[in-house]
Motif scaffolding. Structure first.
Motif, PDB file in Angstrom:
ATOM      1  N   ARG A   1      84.340 -27.178  25.480  1.00 43.90           N
ATOM      2  CA  ARG A   1      85.997 -26.951  25.229  1.00 43.90           C
ATOM      3  C   ARG A   1      86.682 -28.183  25.755  1.00 43.90           C
ATOM      4  N   VAL A   2      87.728 -28.246  24.852  1.00 43.07           N
ATOM      5  CA  VAL A   2      89.131 -29.270  25.275  1.00 43.07           C
ATOM      6  C   VAL A   2      90.196 -28.540  25.411  1.00 43.07           C
ATOM      7  N   GLY A   3      91.215 -28.982  26.191  1.00 40.34           N
ATOM      8  CA  GLY A   3      92.548 -28.118  26.338  1.00 40.34           C
ATOM      9  C   GLY A   3      92.336 -27.881  27.616  1.00 40.34           C
ATOM     10  N   ARG A   4      93.589 -27.085  27.984  1.00 40.44           N
ATOM     11  CA  ARG A   4      93.640 -26.677  29.450  1.00 40.44           C
ATOM     12  C   ARG A   4      92.980 -25.040  29.464  1.00 40.44           C
TER      13      ARG A   4
ATOM     14  N   ALA B   1      88.672 -26.518  20.539  1.00 39.49           N
ATOM     15  CA  ALA B   1      89.798 -25.965  21.649  1.00 39.49           C
ATOM     16  C   ALA B   1      89.661 -24.492  21.732  1.00 39.49           C
TER      17      ALA B   1
ATOM     18  N   GLU C   1      92.553 -29.461  32.615  1.00 36.32           N
ATOM     19  CA  GLU C   1      92.587 -30.004  31.219  1.00 36.32           C
ATOM     20  C   GLU C   1      91.442 -30.835  30.834  1.00 36.32           C
TER      21      GLU C   1
ATOM     22  N   GLU D   1      89.545 -33.203  28.457  1.00 34.31           N
ATOM     23  CA  GLU D   1      90.145 -34.251  27.300  1.00 34.31           C
ATOM     24  C   GLU D   1      88.636 -34.995  27.115  1.00 34.31           C
TER      25      GLU D   1
END
Length: 226
Positions: free
Chosen positions: A164-167, A91, A131, A133
């Motif tokens: 990456r993960v997340g917004r 993240a 986003e 996931e």
């Protein structure tokens, strides 16, 4: 027998849960597990890929008590191994300087990088955010497999992979691939081979927010589906 069932991306939201335990008959296969889920919950698993114990599987694969069965919608395109591979789902922001510090060695005369960033506009619409996931443990296994496939084809390599993960906002990096090799051509070709593999196989999904609202980005199914 009892198995653990895990859901991702749109399935998790439709189910309202990320995982559950399910009783299925002895000798059940993945397709039987899927049917049991659909019978008890208002969700369709048609077209989904599946993983058993963090490894892609076919709908006909048999499951055993205690197995983890993960249902994966089509995918939108950390650990350090002793063999010179760093694979990580994170993240945290992706930094070229970190990859560079890992890859640059006297014995490697070439480094090639690919950085994928959030694009806006996309298909004529202004993107506000995406986003990301991911199925972290399995994604890192897939990344390790991509790295090994690159070595099998191009020989000695040092490889750095992050997703990456997340917004993320437009312009932020979502994936970073770095390859070091004694020779330029191998580094360039291996970098291209890895991104082409990961965009089909790595279990990461994208939920995009644009000027028309929010939606899941269409993905790929590089493995057998239900």
């Amino acid at each position: 027998m009892r198995v653990k069932v895990v859901f991702f991306a749109r399935l998790k939201r439709e189910m309202g849960v990320e995982q559950l335990e399910l009783d299925v008959p002895e000798g059940a296969d993945v397709r039987t597990v899927a049917a049991a889920v659909e019978q008890k919950h208002p969700v369709s698993l048609k077209g989904c890929m599946v993983a058993v114990n963090e490894t892609y599987a076919t709908p006909e694969q048999l499951v055993r008590p205690g197995d983890e069965v993960a249902f994966l919608p089509p995918v939108a395109g950390g650990s350090d191994a002793d063999a010179g591979t760093h694979c990580e789902v994170t993240a945290e922001p992706l930094r070229l300087a970190t990859a560079d510090a890992y890859l640059v060695r006297p014995e490697y005369g070439a480094q090639a990088y690919f950085v994928g960033t959030v694009r806006s506009p996309n298909k004529g619409r202004i993107v506000e955010s995406i986003e990301y996931e991911g199925y972290g443990p399995m994604a890192e296994k897939v990344m390790q497999g991509a790295a090994q496939a690159a070595r099998d084809r191009h020989g000695e390599l040092r490889i750095y992979l992050q997703h990456r993960v997340g917004r993320l906002a437009p312009g932020e990096a979502s994936i970073l691939i770095g390859v070091a090799s004694p020779h330029r051509r191998a580094a360039l070709e291996a970098c291209d081979q890895i991104i082409e593999y990961l965009k089909v196989h790595v279990p990461v999904w994208k939920h995009e927010a644009d000027e028309d609202g929010e939606h899941w980005v269409d993905g790929h199914t590089g493995h057998p589906t239900l």
